[in-house]
Design a protein around this motif. Structure first.
Motif, PDB file in Angstrom:
ATOM      1  N   ARG A  19       0.796  -1.320  -0.128  1.00 56.95           N
ATOM      2  CA  ARG A  19      -0.118   0.152  -0.037  1.00 56.95           C
ATOM      3  C   ARG A  19       0.973   1.254   0.022  1.00 56.95           C
ATOM      4  NH1 ARG A  19      -3.096  -3.634   3.055  1.00 56.95           N
ATOM      5  NH2 ARG A  19      -5.281  -4.149   1.926  1.00 56.95           N
ATOM      6  N   LYS A  20       2.212   0.890   0.395  1.00 59.09           N
ATOM      7  CA  LYS A  20       3.088   2.285   0.167  1.00 59.09           C
ATOM      8  C   LYS A  20       3.428   2.678  -1.153  1.00 59.09           C
ATOM      9  CE  LYS A  20       4.997   1.731   4.846  1.00 59.09           C
ATOM     10  NZ  LYS A  20       5.984   1.256   5.600  1.00 59.09           N
ATOM     11  N   LEU A  21       3.370   1.619  -2.030  1.00 59.41           N
ATOM     12  CA  LEU A  21       3.802   1.880  -3.380  1.00 59.41           C
ATOM     13  C   LEU A  21       3.824   3.278  -4.033  1.00 59.41           C
ATOM     14  CD1 LEU A  21       5.518   0.495  -5.891  1.00 59.41           C
ATOM     15  CD2 LEU A  21       3.219  -0.367  -6.606  1.00 59.41           C
ATOM     16  N   ALA A  22       2.461   3.644  -4.139  1.00 61.35           N
ATOM     17  CA  ALA A  22       2.235   4.924  -4.719  1.00 61.35           C
ATOM     18  C   ALA A  22       3.179   6.052  -4.284  1.00 61.35           C
ATOM     19  CB  ALA A  22       0.747   5.200  -4.985  1.00 61.35           C
ATOM     20  N   GLU A  23       3.067   6.135  -3.063  1.00 61.78           N
ATOM     21  CA  GLU A  23       3.809   7.196  -2.502  1.00 61.78           C
ATOM     22  C   GLU A  23       5.441   7.297  -2.679  1.00 61.78           C
ATOM     23  OE1 GLU A  23       4.305   6.495   2.181  1.00 61.78           O
ATOM     24  OE2 GLU A  23       2.532   6.044   1.556  1.00 61.78           O
ATOM     25  N   LEU A  24       5.782   5.989  -2.998  1.00 62.29           N
ATOM     26  CA  LEU A  24       7.167   5.768  -3.129  1.00 62.29           C
ATOM     27  C   LEU A  24       7.893   5.934  -4.686  1.00 62.29           C
ATOM     28  CD1 LEU A  24       7.587   2.613  -0.927  1.00 62.29           C
ATOM     29  CD2 LEU A  24       8.594   4.970  -0.491  1.00 62.29           C
ATOM     30  N   LEU A  25       6.814   5.987  -5.577  1.00 63.76           N
ATOM     31  CA  LEU A  25       7.112   6.449  -6.981  1.00 63.76           C
ATOM     32  C   LEU A  25       7.395   7.871  -7.127  1.00 63.76           C
ATOM     33  CD1 LEU A  25       4.203   4.066  -8.859  1.00 63.76           C
ATOM     34  CD2 LEU A  25       6.723   3.515  -8.402  1.00 63.76           C
ATOM     35  N   PRO A  26       8.063   8.192  -8.382  1.00 64.83           N
ATOM     36  CA  PRO A  26       8.231   9.412  -8.485  1.00 64.83           C
ATOM     37  C   PRO A  26       7.266  10.193  -9.285  1.00 64.83           C
ATOM     38  CG  PRO A  26       9.549   8.043 -10.143  1.00 64.83           C
ATOM     39  CD  PRO A  26       8.957   7.129  -9.004  1.00 64.83           C
ATOM     40  N   ALA A  27       7.208  11.379  -9.381  1.00 67.36           N
ATOM     41  CA  ALA A  27       5.871  11.926 -10.363  1.00 67.36           C
ATOM     42  C   ALA A  27       6.222  11.601 -11.535  1.00 67.36           C
ATOM     43  CB  ALA A  27       6.336  13.530  -9.914  1.00 67.36           C
ATOM     44  N   GLY A  28       4.885  11.738 -12.378  1.00 67.09           N
ATOM     45  CA  GLY A  28       5.049  11.472 -13.878  1.00 67.09           C
ATOM     46  C   GLY A  28       4.246   9.986 -14.008  1.00 67.09           C
ATOM     47  N   PRO A  29       4.014   9.881 -15.127  1.00 75.36           N
ATOM     48  CA  PRO A  29       3.397   8.738 -15.796  1.00 75.36           C
ATOM     49  C   PRO A  29       3.783   7.194 -15.475  1.00 75.36           C
ATOM     50  CG  PRO A  29       3.693  10.270 -17.597  1.00 75.36           C
ATOM     51  CD  PRO A  29       4.408  10.663 -16.498  1.00 75.36           C
ATOM     52  N   VAL A  30       2.990   6.285 -15.074  1.00 71.81           N
ATOM     53  CA  VAL A  30       3.534   4.953 -14.746  1.00 71.81           C
ATOM     54  C   VAL A  30       3.026   3.739 -15.629  1.00 71.81           C
ATOM     55  CG1 VAL A  30       3.751   3.335 -12.751  1.00 71.81           C
ATOM     56  CG2 VAL A  30       3.050   5.711 -12.196  1.00 71.81           C
ATOM     57  N   LEU A  31       4.070   3.073 -16.115  1.00 73.77           N
ATOM     58  CA  LEU A  31       3.676   1.977 -16.688  1.00 73.77           C
ATOM     59  C   LEU A  31       3.650   0.832 -15.656  1.00 73.77           C
ATOM     60  CD1 LEU A  31       3.072   0.659 -19.591  1.00 73.77           C
ATOM     61  CD2 LEU A  31       5.236  -0.307 -19.412  1.00 73.77           C
ATOM     62  N   PHE A  32       2.529   0.085 -15.630  1.00 71.29           N
ATOM     63  CA  PHE A  32       2.577  -1.287 -14.781  1.00 71.29           C
ATOM     64  C   PHE A  32       2.499  -2.357 -15.707  1.00 71.29           C
ATOM     65  CE2 PHE A  32       0.096   1.967 -12.038  1.00 71.29           C
ATOM     66  CZ  PHE A  32       0.512   1.580 -10.803  1.00 71.29           C
ATOM     67  N   VAL A  33       3.197  -3.198 -15.472  1.00 72.73           N
ATOM     68  CA  VAL A  33       3.606  -4.565 -16.186  1.00 72.73           C
ATOM     69  C   VAL A  33       3.237  -5.616 -15.204  1.00 72.73           C
ATOM     70  CG1 VAL A  33       4.866  -6.384 -17.300  1.00 72.73           C
ATOM     71  CG2 VAL A  33       5.510  -3.771 -17.419  1.00 72.73           C
ATOM     72  N   ALA A  34       1.748  -6.192 -15.251  1.00 71.92           N
ATOM     73  CA  ALA A  34       1.384  -6.880 -14.204  1.00 71.92           C
ATOM     74  C   ALA A  34       1.155  -8.519 -14.600  1.00 71.92           C
ATOM     75  CB  ALA A  34       0.046  -6.349 -13.838  1.00 71.92           C
ATOM     76  N   GLY A  35       1.086  -9.372 -13.678  1.00 73.98           N
ATOM     77  CA  GLY A  35       0.612 -10.728 -13.891  1.00 73.98           C
ATOM     78  C   GLY A  35      -0.836 -10.739 -14.268  1.00 73.98           C
ATOM     79  N   ARG A  36      -1.294 -11.788 -14.928  1.00 79.65           N
ATOM     80  CA  ARG A  36      -2.731 -11.833 -15.328  1.00 79.65           C
ATOM     81  C   ARG A  36      -3.641 -11.621 -14.206  1.00 79.65           C
ATOM     82  NH1 ARG A  36      -2.566 -14.073 -20.688  1.00 79.65           N
ATOM     83  NH2 ARG A  36      -0.504 -14.540 -21.237  1.00 79.65           N
ATOM     84  N   SER A  44      -7.749  -1.557  -7.973  1.00 80.27           N
ATOM     85  CA  SER A  44      -8.431  -1.254  -6.588  1.00 80.27           C
ATOM     86  C   SER A  44      -7.735  -0.503  -5.625  1.00 80.27           C
ATOM     87  CB  SER A  44      -9.230  -2.195  -6.228  1.00 80.27           C
ATOM     88  OG  SER A  44      -8.381  -3.307  -5.851  1.00 80.27           O
ATOM     89  N   GLU A  45      -6.448  -1.243  -5.343  1.00 80.80           N
ATOM     90  CA  GLU A  45      -5.351  -0.678  -4.363  1.00 80.80           C
ATOM     91  C   GLU A  45      -4.581   0.361  -4.364  1.00 80.80           C
ATOM     92  OE1 GLU A  45      -3.714  -4.163  -2.547  1.00 80.80           O
ATOM     93  OE2 GLU A  45      -5.681  -5.177  -2.006  1.00 80.80           O
ATOM     94  N   ILE A  46      -3.953   0.455  -5.782  1.00 78.21           N
ATOM     95  CA  ILE A  46      -3.013   1.281  -6.015  1.00 78.21           C
ATOM     96  C   ILE A  46      -3.212   2.566  -6.931  1.00 78.21           C
ATOM     97  CG2 ILE A  46      -0.564   1.585  -6.957  1.00 78.21           C
ATOM     98  CD1 ILE A  46      -0.704  -0.605  -4.522  1.00 78.21           C
ATOM     99  N   VAL A  47      -4.110   2.411  -7.930  1.00 77.46           N
ATOM    100  CA  VAL A  47      -4.456   3.494  -8.858  1.00 77.46           C
ATOM    101  C   VAL A  47      -5.153   4.547  -8.200  1.00 77.46           C
ATOM    102  CG1 VAL A  47      -6.135   4.004 -10.780  1.00 77.46           C
ATOM    103  CG2 VAL A  47      -4.511   2.138 -11.057  1.00 77.46           C
ATOM    104  N   PRO A  48      -6.143   4.391  -7.195  1.00 74.23           N
ATOM    105  CA  PRO A  48      -6.654   5.502  -6.333  1.00 74.23           C
ATOM    106  C   PRO A  48      -5.770   6.361  -5.514  1.00 74.23           C
ATOM    107  CG  PRO A  48      -7.947   3.318  -6.119  1.00 74.23           C
ATOM    108  CD  PRO A  48      -6.729   2.954  -6.571  1.00 74.23           C
ATOM    109  N   ALA A  49      -4.337   5.634  -5.261  1.00 78.50           N
ATOM    110  CA  ALA A  49      -3.558   6.439  -4.602  1.00 78.50           C
ATOM    111  C   ALA A  49      -2.404   7.208  -5.437  1.00 78.50           C
ATOM    112  CB  ALA A  49      -2.789   5.380  -3.677  1.00 78.50           C
ATOM    113  N   LEU A  50      -2.691   7.068  -6.749  1.00 76.25           N
ATOM    114  CA  LEU A  50      -1.702   7.482  -7.934  1.00 76.25           C
ATOM    115  C   LEU A  50      -1.744   9.153  -7.756  1.00 76.25           C
ATOM    116  CD1 LEU A  50      -1.468   5.149 -10.850  1.00 76.25           C
ATOM    117  CD2 LEU A  50       0.094   5.353  -9.025  1.00 76.25           C
ATOM    118  N   GLY A  51      -2.660   9.639  -7.283  1.00 78.91           N
ATOM    119  CA  GLY A  51      -2.443  11.069  -7.379  1.00 78.91           C
ATOM    120  C   GLY A  51      -2.888  11.593  -8.643  1.00 78.91           C
ATOM    121  N   GLY A  52      -2.234  12.570  -9.058  1.00 80.42           N
ATOM    122  CA  GLY A  52      -2.420  12.987 -10.639  1.00 80.42           C
ATOM    123  C   GLY A  52      -1.797  12.178 -11.623  1.00 80.42           C
ATOM    124  N   ARG A  53      -1.107  11.080 -11.215  1.00 77.81           N
ATOM    125  CA  ARG A  53      -0.257  10.500 -12.160  1.00 77.81           C
ATOM    126  C   ARG A  53      -1.110   9.573 -13.425  1.00 77.81           C
ATOM    127  NH1 ARG A  53       1.818   8.732  -7.233  1.00 77.81           N
ATOM    128  NH2 ARG A  53       3.992   9.492  -6.927  1.00 77.81           N
TER     129      ARG A  53
END
Ligand code: FE2
Length: 367
Positions: A19-36, A44-53
Protein backbone atom coordinates in the motif's frame (compact mmCIF):
# COMPACT_ATOMS: atom_id res chain seq x y z
CA UNK A 1 38.84 -12.80 0.38
CA UNK A 2 37.31 -9.89 -1.51
CA UNK A 3 33.78 -9.58 -2.80
CA UNK A 4 31.27 -6.94 -3.74
CA UNK A 5 27.58 -6.75 -2.93
CA UNK A 6 24.86 -4.90 -4.82
CA UNK A 7 21.17 -4.83 -4.08
CA UNK A 8 18.12 -2.79 -5.19
CA UNK A 9 18.13 0.80 -3.92
CA UNK A 10 15.51 0.06 -1.26
CA UNK A 11 14.11 -3.27 -0.14
CA UNK A 12 10.88 -3.26 1.84
CA UNK A 13 9.48 -6.47 3.32
CA UNK A 14 6.24 -6.89 5.24
CA UNK A 15 2.57 -7.85 5.11
CA UNK A 16 0.51 -4.96 3.69
CA UNK A 17 3.54 -2.90 2.62
CA UNK A 18 2.32 -2.80 -1.02
CA UNK A 19 0.00 0.00 0.00
CA UNK A 20 3.05 2.29 0.25
CA UNK A 21 3.89 1.81 -3.43
CA UNK A 22 2.19 4.90 -4.88
CA UNK A 23 3.84 7.29 -2.44
CA UNK A 24 7.27 5.84 -3.24
CA UNK A 25 7.02 6.34 -7.01
CA UNK A 26 8.40 9.53 -8.57
CA UNK A 27 6.08 12.08 -10.14
CA UNK A 28 4.99 11.40 -13.72
CA UNK A 29 3.31 8.64 -15.74
CA UNK A 30 3.55 5.03 -14.56
CA UNK A 31 3.65 1.86 -16.64
CA UNK A 32 2.43 -1.21 -14.73
CA UNK A 33 3.50 -4.57 -16.11
CA UNK A 34 1.39 -7.03 -14.17
CA UNK A 35 0.67 -10.72 -13.98
CA UNK A 36 -2.71 -11.78 -15.35
CA UNK A 37 -4.27 -12.08 -11.89
CA UNK A 38 -2.89 -8.84 -10.48
CA UNK A 39 -4.61 -6.26 -12.67
CA UNK A 40 -7.75 -5.94 -10.56
CA UNK A 41 -5.76 -5.53 -7.32
CA UNK A 42 -3.63 -2.79 -8.88
CA UNK A 43 -6.78 -1.06 -10.11
CA UNK A 44 -8.48 -1.20 -6.72
CA UNK A 45 -5.56 -0.71 -4.32
CA UNK A 46 -2.86 1.29 -6.10
CA UNK A 47 -4.48 3.37 -8.85
CA UNK A 48 -6.64 5.43 -6.44
CA UNK A 49 -3.45 6.43 -4.60
CA UNK A 50 -1.59 7.57 -7.75
CA UNK A 51 -2.71 11.16 -7.29
CA UNK A 52 -2.43 13.05 -10.57
CA UNK A 53 -0.21 10.50 -12.28
CA UNK A 54 -1.40 9.01 -15.56
CA UNK A 55 -0.77 5.31 -16.05
CA UNK A 56 -1.07 2.35 -18.36
CA UNK A 57 -1.49 -1.24 -17.26
CA UNK A 58 -0.30 -4.21 -19.31
CA UNK A 59 -1.41 -7.55 -17.90
CA UNK A 60 -1.01 -10.05 -20.72
CA UNK A 61 2.71 -10.84 -20.76
CA UNK A 62 3.39 -14.46 -21.75
CA UNK A 63 5.32 -16.72 -19.39
CA UNK A 64 9.03 -16.65 -20.28
CA UNK A 65 8.55 -13.23 -21.87
CA UNK A 66 9.15 -13.30 -25.63
CA UNK A 67 11.05 -10.34 -27.11
CA UNK A 68 7.86 -9.15 -28.85
CA UNK A 69 6.07 -8.73 -25.49
CA UNK A 70 8.95 -6.62 -24.19
CA UNK A 71 8.84 -4.49 -27.38
CA UNK A 72 5.10 -3.97 -26.86
CA UNK A 73 5.54 -2.90 -23.23
CA UNK A 74 8.44 -0.67 -24.21
CA UNK A 75 6.31 1.02 -26.88
CA UNK A 76 3.58 1.66 -24.27
CA UNK A 77 6.14 3.15 -21.86
CA UNK A 78 7.43 5.47 -24.62
CA UNK A 79 3.90 6.44 -25.63
CA UNK A 80 2.97 7.62 -22.13
CA UNK A 81 6.45 9.03 -21.37
CA UNK A 82 6.76 6.74 -18.33
CA UNK A 83 8.71 8.17 -15.42
CA UNK A 84 8.48 4.87 -13.60
CA UNK A 85 7.85 1.22 -14.42
CA UNK A 86 6.28 -1.17 -11.93
CA UNK A 87 6.63 -4.93 -12.35
CA UNK A 88 3.91 -6.66 -10.30
CA UNK A 89 3.54 -10.42 -10.57
CA UNK A 90 5.77 -13.45 -11.03
CA UNK A 91 9.12 -13.57 -12.78
CA UNK A 92 7.67 -12.83 -16.24
CA UNK A 93 6.02 -9.54 -15.27
CA UNK A 94 9.02 -8.46 -13.19
CA UNK A 95 11.57 -9.40 -15.87
CA UNK A 96 9.59 -7.55 -18.54
CA UNK A 97 9.34 -4.46 -16.31
CA UNK A 98 13.07 -4.65 -15.62
CA UNK A 99 13.85 -4.78 -19.34
CA UNK A 100 11.49 -1.89 -20.14
CA UNK A 101 12.85 0.39 -17.40
CA UNK A 102 16.45 -0.23 -18.48
CA UNK A 103 15.88 0.04 -22.24
CA UNK A 104 13.46 2.99 -22.22
CA UNK A 105 16.14 5.65 -22.81
CA UNK A 106 18.15 3.48 -25.25
CA UNK A 107 17.97 3.17 -29.05
CA UNK A 108 17.39 0.05 -31.13
CA UNK A 109 15.34 -3.11 -30.75
CA UNK A 110 15.31 -5.33 -27.66
CA UNK A 111 17.01 -8.07 -29.73
CA UNK A 112 20.17 -5.91 -29.97
CA UNK A 113 20.56 -6.06 -26.19
CA UNK A 114 19.38 -9.67 -25.93
CA UNK A 115 22.09 -10.79 -28.36
CA UNK A 116 24.71 -8.48 -26.84
CA UNK A 117 25.06 -6.41 -30.00
CA UNK A 118 24.60 -3.35 -27.80
CA UNK A 119 25.36 -2.81 -24.11
CA UNK A 120 23.09 -1.45 -21.41
CA UNK A 121 25.34 1.39 -20.25
CA UNK A 122 23.55 2.38 -17.05
CA UNK A 123 20.29 2.76 -15.21
CA UNK A 124 17.04 3.61 -17.02
CA UNK A 125 13.87 5.03 -15.45
CA UNK A 126 12.69 4.34 -11.89
CA UNK A 127 11.85 0.66 -11.45
CA UNK A 128 9.73 -0.87 -8.67
CA UNK A 129 9.29 -4.63 -8.42
CA UNK A 130 6.46 -6.26 -6.46
CA UNK A 131 6.50 -10.08 -6.46
CA UNK A 132 3.30 -12.11 -6.11
CA UNK A 133 5.01 -15.51 -5.94
CA UNK A 134 7.67 -16.56 -3.46
CA UNK A 135 10.44 -18.01 -5.55
CA UNK A 136 12.15 -16.30 -8.43
CA UNK A 137 13.73 -13.47 -6.47
CA UNK A 138 13.49 -11.38 -9.66
CA UNK A 139 12.73 -8.31 -7.53
CA UNK A 140 16.29 -8.45 -6.19
CA UNK A 141 18.47 -9.58 -9.11
CA UNK A 142 19.95 -7.53 -11.97
CA UNK A 143 18.94 -9.84 -14.79
CA UNK A 144 15.84 -10.46 -16.87
CA UNK A 145 15.28 -13.84 -18.49
CA UNK A 146 13.73 -13.41 -21.94
CA UNK A 147 12.99 -15.75 -24.85
CA UNK A 148 13.44 -15.38 -28.58
CA UNK A 149 10.77 -17.79 -29.89
CA UNK A 150 12.32 -17.70 -33.38
CA UNK A 151 15.63 -19.20 -32.26
CA UNK A 152 14.43 -20.94 -29.08
CA UNK A 153 17.17 -19.09 -27.19
CA UNK A 154 16.34 -18.16 -23.60
CA UNK A 155 18.89 -15.95 -21.90
CA UNK A 156 19.24 -12.92 -19.68
CA UNK A 157 19.62 -9.22 -20.14
CA UNK A 158 22.08 -8.52 -17.38
CA UNK A 159 23.87 -5.60 -15.78
CA UNK A 160 23.86 -3.26 -12.83
CA UNK A 161 21.46 -1.01 -14.78
CA UNK A 162 18.76 -3.63 -14.19
CA UNK A 163 18.66 -3.32 -10.40
CA UNK A 164 15.29 -2.14 -9.14
CA UNK A 165 15.12 1.18 -7.30
CA UNK A 166 12.53 -0.39 -5.05
CA UNK A 167 11.85 -4.04 -4.26
CA UNK A 168 8.60 -4.25 -2.34
CA UNK A 169 8.00 -7.74 -0.99
CA UNK A 170 4.55 -8.05 0.53
CA UNK A 171 3.85 -11.68 1.48
CA UNK A 172 0.08 -11.02 1.50
CA UNK A 173 0.31 -11.04 -2.29
CA UNK A 174 1.30 -14.73 -2.18
CA UNK A 175 -1.64 -15.79 0.01
CA UNK A 176 -3.88 -16.73 -2.94
CA UNK A 177 -1.09 -18.36 -4.94
CA UNK A 178 -2.29 -21.81 -6.12
CA UNK A 179 -0.59 -24.83 -4.47
CA UNK A 180 1.18 -25.98 -7.65
CA UNK A 181 2.73 -22.54 -8.15
CA UNK A 182 3.64 -22.30 -4.45
CA UNK A 183 5.37 -25.68 -4.71
CA UNK A 184 7.34 -24.95 -7.88
CA UNK A 185 8.36 -21.39 -7.02
CA UNK A 186 9.22 -22.47 -3.46
CA UNK A 187 11.52 -25.18 -4.82
CA UNK A 188 13.17 -22.58 -7.04
CA UNK A 189 13.84 -20.46 -3.95
CA UNK A 190 15.08 -23.46 -1.95
CA UNK A 191 17.41 -24.43 -4.79
CA UNK A 192 18.68 -20.86 -5.08
CA UNK A 193 19.43 -20.81 -1.35
CA UNK A 194 21.26 -24.15 -1.34
CA UNK A 195 23.17 -23.57 -4.58
CA UNK A 196 24.23 -20.17 -3.27
CA UNK A 197 25.42 -21.68 0.02
CA UNK A 198 27.67 -24.27 -1.67
CA UNK A 199 28.73 -22.06 -4.60
CA UNK A 200 32.42 -21.65 -5.38
CA UNK A 201 31.81 -17.89 -5.33
CA UNK A 202 30.04 -17.83 -1.94
CA UNK A 203 31.19 -15.17 0.54
CA UNK A 204 30.44 -14.73 4.25
CA UNK A 205 27.48 -12.42 3.62
CA UNK A 206 25.92 -14.58 0.91
CA UNK A 207 26.38 -17.69 3.06
CA UNK A 208 24.63 -16.07 6.03
CA UNK A 209 21.71 -15.01 3.87
CA UNK A 210 21.58 -18.34 2.02
CA UNK A 211 21.52 -20.39 5.22
CA UNK A 212 18.71 -18.32 6.74
CA UNK A 213 16.83 -18.49 3.44
CA UNK A 214 17.18 -22.28 3.28
CA UNK A 215 16.02 -22.57 6.92
CA UNK A 216 12.91 -20.46 6.25
CA UNK A 217 11.97 -22.30 3.11
CA UNK A 218 12.71 -25.88 4.16
CA UNK A 219 10.77 -25.50 7.40
CA UNK A 220 7.81 -23.60 5.94
CA UNK A 221 7.25 -24.64 2.34
CA UNK A 222 4.97 -27.58 3.11
CA UNK A 223 2.67 -25.64 5.49
CA UNK A 224 2.75 -22.68 3.06
CA UNK A 225 1.62 -25.04 0.30
CA UNK A 226 -1.27 -26.09 2.59
CA UNK A 227 -2.20 -22.41 2.92
CA UNK A 228 -0.81 -21.52 6.34
CA UNK A 229 -0.36 -17.76 6.46
CA UNK A 230 2.64 -17.45 8.77
CA UNK A 231 4.45 -20.13 6.75
CA UNK A 232 3.79 -18.15 3.57
CA UNK A 233 5.41 -15.12 5.20
CA UNK A 234 8.52 -17.16 6.02
CA UNK A 235 8.78 -18.57 2.49
CA UNK A 236 8.39 -15.08 0.96
CA UNK A 237 11.13 -13.75 3.21
CA UNK A 238 13.31 -16.79 2.46
CA UNK A 239 12.88 -16.29 -1.27
CA UNK A 240 13.96 -12.65 -0.96
CA UNK A 241 17.02 -13.58 1.13
CA UNK A 242 17.99 -16.38 -1.27
CA UNK A 243 18.03 -13.87 -4.11
CA UNK A 244 20.11 -11.44 -2.05
CA UNK A 245 22.54 -14.33 -1.48
CA UNK A 246 22.84 -15.65 -5.02
CA UNK A 247 23.13 -12.22 -6.59
CA UNK A 248 26.72 -12.17 -5.30
CA UNK A 249 27.51 -15.91 -5.02
CA UNK A 250 25.97 -17.20 -8.25
CA UNK A 251 24.10 -20.50 -8.42
CA UNK A 252 25.09 -24.01 -9.54
CA UNK A 253 24.48 -26.95 -11.85
CA UNK A 254 20.73 -27.20 -11.14
CA UNK A 255 20.32 -23.79 -12.75
CA UNK A 256 23.02 -24.46 -15.37
CA UNK A 257 21.28 -27.62 -16.61
CA UNK A 258 17.75 -26.46 -15.75
CA UNK A 259 17.69 -23.49 -18.10
CA UNK A 260 18.29 -25.26 -21.45
CA UNK A 261 16.27 -28.26 -20.27
CA UNK A 262 13.33 -26.06 -19.30
CA UNK A 263 13.44 -24.11 -22.54
CA UNK A 264 13.57 -27.13 -24.87
CA UNK A 265 10.90 -29.16 -23.02
CA UNK A 266 8.80 -26.28 -21.65
CA UNK A 267 9.20 -27.41 -18.04
CA UNK A 268 8.34 -24.65 -15.52
CA UNK A 269 11.59 -23.41 -13.96
CA UNK A 270 10.64 -24.37 -10.40
CA UNK A 271 9.71 -27.89 -11.52
CA UNK A 272 13.13 -28.20 -13.21
CA UNK A 273 14.75 -27.21 -9.92
CA UNK A 274 12.67 -29.70 -7.93
CA UNK A 275 13.57 -32.60 -10.22
CA UNK A 276 17.26 -31.75 -10.49
CA UNK A 277 18.09 -30.61 -6.94
CA UNK A 278 18.37 -33.97 -5.09
CA UNK A 279 20.28 -35.59 -7.99
CA UNK A 280 22.75 -32.72 -8.33
CA UNK A 281 23.24 -32.54 -4.55
CA UNK A 282 24.21 -36.23 -4.58
CA UNK A 283 26.75 -35.46 -7.34
CA UNK A 284 28.06 -32.57 -5.26
CA UNK A 285 28.17 -34.52 -1.98
CA UNK A 286 31.89 -35.11 -1.94
CA UNK A 287 33.03 -31.77 -3.39
CA UNK A 288 30.77 -29.75 -1.04
CA UNK A 289 30.79 -32.14 1.90
CA UNK A 290 31.75 -29.66 4.62
CA UNK A 291 29.30 -27.01 3.45
CA UNK A 292 26.51 -29.54 3.12
CA UNK A 293 27.29 -30.84 6.60
CA UNK A 294 27.03 -27.29 8.02
CA UNK A 295 23.79 -26.77 6.16
CA UNK A 296 22.32 -30.10 7.25
CA UNK A 297 23.18 -29.42 10.88
CA UNK A 298 21.65 -25.93 10.80
CA UNK A 299 18.52 -27.03 8.98
CA UNK A 300 17.78 -30.38 10.61
CA UNK A 301 20.05 -30.72 13.69
CA UNK A 302 21.51 -33.76 11.92
CA UNK A 303 24.90 -33.21 10.23
CA UNK A 304 24.50 -36.02 7.69
CA UNK A 305 24.01 -34.39 4.25
CA UNK A 306 22.54 -37.64 2.89
CA UNK A 307 19.63 -37.26 5.31
CA UNK A 308 19.14 -33.64 4.25
CA UNK A 309 18.95 -34.75 0.60
CA UNK A 310 16.45 -37.42 1.62
CA UNK A 311 14.32 -34.81 3.39
CA UNK A 312 14.36 -32.56 0.31
CA UNK A 313 13.30 -35.54 -1.81
CA UNK A 314 10.42 -36.25 0.59
CA UNK A 315 9.38 -32.60 0.56
CA UNK A 316 9.24 -32.78 -3.23
CA UNK A 317 6.83 -35.71 -3.10
CA UNK A 318 4.68 -34.10 -0.36
CA UNK A 319 4.29 -31.12 -2.68
CA UNK A 320 3.27 -33.44 -5.53
CA UNK A 321 6.18 -32.39 -7.71
CA UNK A 322 7.67 -34.91 -10.19
CA UNK A 323 10.82 -36.93 -9.48
CA UNK A 324 11.97 -37.05 -13.12
CA UNK A 325 11.31 -35.54 -16.55
CA UNK A 326 9.45 -38.56 -18.02
CA UNK A 327 6.15 -36.69 -18.23
CA UNK A 328 7.91 -33.91 -20.18
CA UNK A 329 9.39 -36.37 -22.67
CA UNK A 330 13.10 -35.93 -21.88
CA UNK A 331 14.90 -38.31 -24.28
CA UNK A 332 18.41 -38.84 -25.70
CA UNK A 333 17.69 -36.57 -28.68
CA UNK A 334 17.51 -33.60 -26.28
CA UNK A 335 20.84 -34.25 -24.55
CA UNK A 336 23.09 -32.52 -27.12
CA UNK A 337 21.11 -29.26 -26.94
CA UNK A 338 21.18 -29.30 -23.13
CA UNK A 339 24.89 -30.15 -22.96
CA UNK A 340 25.73 -27.43 -25.50
CA UNK A 341 23.74 -24.75 -23.69
CA UNK A 342 24.36 -25.52 -20.02
CA UNK A 343 27.83 -23.93 -19.70
CA UNK A 344 26.58 -20.72 -18.10
CA UNK A 345 27.95 -18.77 -15.17
CA UNK A 346 25.86 -20.99 -12.88
CA UNK A 347 27.78 -24.08 -13.99
CA UNK A 348 31.08 -22.40 -13.13
CA UNK A 349 29.86 -21.80 -9.56
CA UNK A 350 29.00 -25.47 -9.00
CA UNK A 351 31.37 -26.99 -6.41
CA UNK A 352 32.09 -29.97 -8.66
CA UNK A 353 33.12 -29.76 -12.32
CA UNK A 354 30.71 -31.70 -14.49
CA UNK A 355 31.96 -33.01 -17.84
CA UNK A 356 29.64 -33.30 -20.83
CA UNK A 357 29.42 -37.03 -20.11
CA UNK A 358 28.51 -36.31 -16.48
CA UNK A 359 25.67 -34.05 -17.65
CA UNK A 360 24.50 -36.80 -20.04
CA UNK A 361 24.52 -39.34 -17.19
CA UNK A 362 22.44 -37.02 -15.01
CA UNK A 363 19.94 -36.55 -17.87
CA UNK A 364 19.78 -40.31 -18.45
CA UNK A 365 19.01 -40.84 -14.78
CA UNK A 366 16.06 -38.42 -15.00
CA UNK A 367 14.66 -39.42 -18.43
FE1 FE2 B 1 15.91 -20.17 -10.17
Amino acid sequence: MSYSLSFPGTIIFGAGERRKLAELLPAGPVLFVAGRHSASRIQSEIVPALGGRSFELIADISPEPPLADVERALAAARRIGAASVVGWGGGSAMDTAKSVAALLPLPGPVADYFYNRREIPGHGVFLAEVPTTAGTGAEITPNAVLLDPETGIKQSLRGTGLYADLALVDPELTYDCPPAVTAASGFDALTQAIESFISRKANPVSKTLAMQAAKNILSSLHPAWSGEIQARNFVAEGSMMAAMAFSSSGLGAVHGIGHPLGSILHVPHGVCCAVLLPTILKWNLEAAHDDLEDLALALTQDPDPANLIELITELRSWLELPADFKAYGLAPEHYDFIVRNCRSGSMKCNPRDLSDDDVRRILEELS
